[in-house]
Scaffold this motif. Sequence first.
Motif, short mmCIF file in Angstrom:
data_model
loop_
_atom_site.label_atom_id
_atom_site.label_comp_id
_atom_site.label_asym_id
_atom_site.label_seq_id
_atom_site.Cartn_x
_atom_site.Cartn_y
_atom_site.Cartn_z
N ARG A 83 23.69 37.63 -0.87
CA ARG A 83 24.02 37.11 0.46
C ARG A 83 25.14 36.07 0.38
O ARG A 83 26.06 36.05 1.21
CB ARG A 83 22.78 36.50 1.11
N ALA A 84 25.04 35.19 -0.60
CA ALA A 84 26.08 34.16 -0.77
C ALA A 84 27.43 34.80 -1.06
O ALA A 84 28.46 34.40 -0.49
CB ALA A 84 25.69 33.22 -1.90
N ASN A 85 27.43 35.80 -1.91
CA ASN A 85 28.67 36.50 -2.25
C ASN A 85 29.27 37.19 -1.03
O ASN A 85 30.48 37.10 -0.78
CB ASN A 85 28.37 37.52 -3.36
N GLU A 86 28.42 37.87 -0.27
CA GLU A 86 28.91 38.57 0.93
C GLU A 86 29.46 37.59 1.96
O GLU A 86 30.46 37.86 2.62
CB GLU A 86 27.78 39.39 1.54
N ARG A 87 28.79 36.45 2.09
CA ARG A 87 29.25 35.46 3.06
C ARG A 87 30.63 34.93 2.68
O ARG A 87 31.49 34.73 3.54
CB ARG A 87 28.24 34.31 3.14
N LEU A 88 30.85 34.72 1.40
CA LEU A 88 32.16 34.22 0.96
C LEU A 88 33.24 35.27 1.12
O LEU A 88 34.38 34.97 1.48
CB LEU A 88 32.08 33.77 -0.50
N LEU A 89 32.89 36.54 0.86
CA LEU A 89 33.89 37.60 0.93
C LEU A 89 34.24 38.00 2.35
O LEU A 89 35.37 38.41 2.62
CB LEU A 89 33.38 38.84 0.18
N SER A 90 33.27 37.90 3.27
CA SER A 90 33.49 38.40 4.64
C SER A 90 33.97 37.33 5.60
O SER A 90 34.29 37.64 6.75
CB SER A 90 32.20 39.02 5.18
N SER A 91 34.00 36.09 5.17
CA SER A 91 34.39 35.01 6.08
C SER A 91 35.63 34.30 5.58
O SER A 91 36.01 34.40 4.42
CB SER A 91 33.25 33.99 6.20
N GLU A 92 36.23 33.60 6.48
CA GLU A 92 37.32 32.74 6.08
C GLU A 92 36.76 31.59 5.24
O GLU A 92 35.60 31.25 5.32
CB GLU A 92 38.03 32.17 7.32
N THR A 93 37.63 31.02 4.45
CA THR A 93 37.18 29.92 3.59
C THR A 93 37.05 28.65 4.42
O THR A 93 37.97 27.84 4.53
CB THR A 93 38.18 29.71 2.43
N SER A 142 27.09 26.74 3.03
CA SER A 142 25.98 27.67 3.18
C SER A 142 25.81 28.52 1.92
O SER A 142 24.69 28.72 1.44
CB SER A 142 26.23 28.58 4.39
N ALA A 143 26.92 29.01 1.38
CA ALA A 143 26.85 29.82 0.17
C ALA A 143 26.35 29.00 -1.01
O ALA A 143 25.56 29.49 -1.83
CB ALA A 143 28.24 30.40 -0.14
N THR A 185 24.31 26.50 -0.87
CA THR A 185 22.86 26.32 -0.68
C THR A 185 22.10 27.55 -1.15
O THR A 185 21.06 27.45 -1.82
CB THR A 185 22.55 26.06 0.81
N MET A 186 22.61 28.73 -0.79
CA MET A 186 21.96 29.98 -1.21
C MET A 186 21.93 30.10 -2.73
O MET A 186 20.92 30.48 -3.33
CB MET A 186 22.70 31.19 -0.61
N LEU A 187 23.07 29.77 -3.35
CA LEU A 187 23.14 29.85 -4.80
C LEU A 187 22.21 28.84 -5.47
O LEU A 187 21.58 29.15 -6.49
CB LEU A 187 24.58 29.62 -5.27
N GLN A 188 22.10 27.65 -4.89
CA GLN A 188 21.19 26.63 -5.43
C GLN A 188 19.74 27.11 -5.36
O GLN A 188 18.97 26.94 -6.32
CB GLN A 188 21.35 25.32 -4.65
#
Length: 206
Positions: free
Chosen positions: A61-71, A78-79, A81-84
């Motif tokens: 989910r974190a990976n998809e959020r980073l890839l599909s959104s602007e930086t 958010s990403a 937090t997910m990774l943590q």
Amino acid sequence: MSILQPRRIAREIALLSLSQVQGKMETLEQEELGNLLLEAIRTLSSVIRSDLETASAEVQRANERLLSSETRSSTITSARTMLQEALELTQSSINRLGYAVELPEFMQLVDQAQVREYALTLIGTVKRRNKEIEENIENVLSDWHFSRIAKLDQDILKIAVAEILYLDIPHKVAINEAVEIAKRYSDPEGYRFINGVLRKVTNALK
């Protein structure tokens, strides 16, 4: 864990095998210690597998959020937090795997007859008195329901309350043992929650 305390090991065996002995009350007294140990390890394996699957999903989910959104700052936060959360679950799984490896070794260093006897006593007491035990816990929960508590935490609470109500274990000892087990098997905040609930239970009994 002290290798000189069979009851502490018995509590862990009882905790981890409790969910595996459903429907076996009539044959519980014949249960071999080796079977209880196997069931305990199966429980740990199931929890580890579930945690790792959740961690993997969080990473995805974190990976998809980073890839599909602007930086954006919010996206990165958010990403992160997910990774943590994924890292914490993975660390917890590694710890539990270590405990699964330790248990058979500890079993060789204590009086196995004592471990088996007390583990079966705990399991049998919780099974027979389950309704009353749950009621005592439910009565002290504020704005919370027993069914919403994580399964392992439920069983830690049940074992401690069983010891307090039916096995003449001093309140302080039962609470301390439950907290120590929770530090091994619950999440980082779990042992504080368990400590608080059990203190409320003992205060209500007074």
